[in-house]
Scaffold this active site. Structure first.
Site, PDB file in Angstrom:
ATOM      1  N   GLU A 176      -3.012   1.071  -2.728  1.00 51.90           N
ATOM      2  CA  GLU A 176      -1.664   1.439  -3.185  1.00 51.90           C
ATOM      3  C   GLU A 176      -1.284   2.840  -2.693  1.00 51.90           C
ATOM      4  O   GLU A 176      -1.382   3.819  -3.422  1.00 51.90           O
ATOM      5  CB  GLU A 176      -1.551   1.389  -4.716  1.00 51.90           C
ATOM      6  CG  GLU A 176      -0.123   1.649  -5.188  1.00 51.90           C
ATOM      7  CD  GLU A 176       0.013   1.688  -6.702  1.00 51.90           C
ATOM      8  OE1 GLU A 176       1.155   1.769  -7.182  1.00 51.90           O
ATOM      9  OE2 GLU A 176      -1.014   1.646  -7.401  1.00 51.90           O
ATOM     10  N   LYS A 213      -0.334  -2.686  -2.044  1.00 50.05           N
ATOM     11  CA  LYS A 213       0.757  -2.491  -3.000  1.00 50.05           C
ATOM     12  C   LYS A 213       1.621  -1.344  -2.505  1.00 50.05           C
ATOM     13  O   LYS A 213       1.139  -0.223  -2.339  1.00 50.05           O
ATOM     14  CB  LYS A 213       0.192  -2.201  -4.396  1.00 50.05           C
ATOM     15  CG  LYS A 213       1.269  -2.010  -5.464  1.00 50.05           C
ATOM     16  CD  LYS A 213       0.652  -1.982  -6.850  1.00 50.05           C
ATOM     17  CE  LYS A 213       1.711  -1.742  -7.919  1.00 50.05           C
ATOM     18  NZ  LYS A 213       1.168  -1.823  -9.299  1.00 50.05           N
TER      19      LYS A 213
END
Length: 295
Positions: A176, A213
């Site tokens: 992420e 992500k």
């Protein structure tokens, strides 16, 4: 690695609920839920209140694998239970929702327009616990504020270095590298990030699979080359401070990308709601995010 869970993450229709608020984000999440800071006086009390909120969401009849295909938990949560069952077991065996755990320890100070992750001295112990508890994968967050190639590359390199350790334990990491939605050069940062991620993905061994992500991009379908990459199980979107309406609208324009929302998912939920009102509000949120996540 659980093959049924892998298939659900790769091909399932739905989204991932990000229920991993921790550290500095917990007081804000509780405040939005109607629990002010003065309502608790220690970290233990705060975490227990946060777990009660998560439990109310996860045990709701509308929270199932039919629309919520995965859920990211905080480390504290996998040591707790939902309705008397270990949290990760409950998610998969009671709800058919694939469990993940957040492994990072927050962000280091900014350098070159980005914030890498703090050191994780207990990572191996956490990964061993995650495997023992039946967790499928992990999540770790970095933060990019500016389109600085040095900072972007540092974030990506660290994400992949930690991912190698996670993969070695048989878990699927969610990388992420969040880009600040208020970045003055957000689109340029997205270009740099996509290219840096693609280069590292291309270098992964064929048997290594990751998830990514990302902040919802300024150009629709900007991350198409990552979504179709053979080493990527799924590309998921964080809400990043956008409202649920805006995040859902942006997501719906990005084909193949699914949601992994936190604040946008829990928006509108309140501790004083009746069970009926809570379920109704949560169901509406789940349906909106689900519809935005399916092509």
């Amino acid at each position: 690695m659980n093959k049924e869970q892998l298939d659900q993450m790769a091909h399932g229709a739905g989204f991932i609920a990000a229920l991993d608020q921790s550290g500095g984000s917990t007081p804000g999440a509780l405040a939005s839920y109607g629990i002010p800071r003065e309502a608790y006086h220690s970290d233990d009390e705060m975490l227990s209140l946060m777990h009660a909120m998560r439990a109310r969401i996860v045990t709701s009849p509308c929270f199932t694998g039919e629309r919520v295909i995965g859920a990211i938990l905080f480390e504290d949560t996998i040591d707790r239970r939902f309705e008397g069952v270990d949290a990760a077991d409950y998610l998969w065996n009671n709800k058919h929702v694939v469990p993940f755990v957040k492994v990072d320890k927050g962000l280091a100070p900014e350098a070159d327009g980005a914030r890498c992750m703090n050191p994780m001295p207990d990572l191996d112990a956490l990964l061993a616990k995650a495997v023992a508890k039946g967790v499928f994968g992990t999540k770790m967050r970095s933060f990019i504020r500016l389109a600085n190639p040095v900072g972007v590359q540092a974030v990506v390199d660290q994400q992949f270095e930690i991912a190698d350790r996670i993969l070695a334990k048989g878990l699927v990491p969610i990388l992420e590298p969040e880009i600040d939605i208020a970045s003055p050069d957000k689109q340029a940062a997205e270009d740099m990030l996509r290219d840096a991620l693609k280069a590292r993905l291309d270098a992964l061994a064929e048997d290594k699979l990751v998830m990514v992500k990302l902040t919802l991009p300024e150009r629709d379908n900007h991350y198409a080359s990552l979504i179709s990459h053979p080493r990527v199980v799924r590309v998921v979107a964080l809400s990043g401070g956008y409202t649920r309406d805006e995040a859902s609208e942006r997501l719906a324009r990005n084909h193949g990308m699914i949601a992994s929302f936190s604040r946008a998912l829990t928006q509108g939920l309140h501790v004083d709601m009746s069970d009926e009102a809570f379920t109704s509000e949560l169901n509406s949120a789940i349906e909106q995010v689900y519809l935005a996540s399916i092509d």
